[in-house]
Design an enzyme around this catalytic site. Structure first.
Site: not given
Ligand code: IMP
Length: 214
Positions: A17, A48, A77, A190-191
């Site tokens: 990403n 996975e 995650d 959160h990030r």
């Molecule tokens: P991953 O960490 O790429 O697996 O993302 C997990 C999923 O959580 C994303 O595809 C979003 O649907 C949701 N998500 C994670 N962070 C955010 C955010 O900052 N805003 C909105 N949705 C989020």
């Protein structure tokens, strides 16, 4: 002073990403950490995500990348945790439906159903992000968690951001994540909070590295 064996200052960003890589690089460059793009190591294999928690999934991704590339790697995650849905969609946030629009529609539908059953309105939710840092020669990984609390509104609002941003209003604000300017979201998300926790670790690693050079 004991010097950590793990005082590398180059870390592979184990994610495909680009938006996340940019965020990671921007926030952590101030800590003297150099991030290596997956392309620079010939790519990293898809793994996975079969863990039961954000922590397990972040560690699975980070360890797989560290082992494949033979260098320290980190991965994150993240997801949305909704009280009345007993924590759903949680680690399944991205797999909840095929598109952001469908994911939001399913979320609002399930919240309304639960509220009808319970005969009350309950909108508390939080975004969670877990960052794992793994090393090729180490079994365990370092794990850092960031959260932001808020509530889910009835209808999507705003065009910024991604995912569930249009229905999430962070505590202390009246705008959704998708209505707030991106710098504002990036400073409370959160990030961001997980990156700040990881930064303390990276800062220590950098200091250890400069102690070694001295
Ligand atoms: P991953 O960490 O790429 O697996 O993302 C997990 C999923 O959580 C994303 O595809 C979003 O649907 C949701 N998500 C994670 N962070 C955010 C955010 O900052 N805003 C909105 N949705 C989020």
């Amino acid at each position: 002073m004991e010097i950590s064996r793990h005082n590398e200052t180059r870390f592979l960003a184990a994610t495909g990403n680009e938006h996340k890589i940019r965020e990671f690089r921007e926030i952590l460059s101030q800590f003297g950490v150099e991030f290596v793009h997956p392309k620079d190591v010939g790519g990293i294999p898809e793994v996975e995500e079969n863990g039961a928690t954000f922590e397990e999934n972040a560690v699975i991704k980070a360890k797989s990348a560290a082992e494949t590339a033979g260098m320290p790697a980190f991965a994150d995650d993240s997801g949305l945790v909704v009280d009345i849905l007993d924590g759903a969609p949680g680690i399944y946030s991205s797999r909840y439906a095929d598109t952001d629009t469908a994911r939001i529609a399913r979320l609002l539908r399930e919240i309304r159903e639960k509220e009808r059953e319970a005969g009350l309105r309950r909108r508390a939710a939080k975004f969670v992000c877990v960052i794992a840092v793994a090393y090729p020669d180490r079994e365990d990984a370092d794990v850092f968690r960031g959260e932001v609390s808020g509530e889910i509104i009835d209808e999507p609002r705003g065009e910024n951001g991604f995912g569930y941003d249009p229905v999430f209003v962070p505590d202390g604000h009246s705008a959704t994540f998708a209505e707030l300017p991106s710098e504002m979201k990036d400073s409370i998300s959160h990030r961001h909070n997980a990156l700040m926790a990881a930064s303390v670790h990276f800062e220590r690693v950098r200091r250890d590295a400069s102690d070694v050079l001295r």
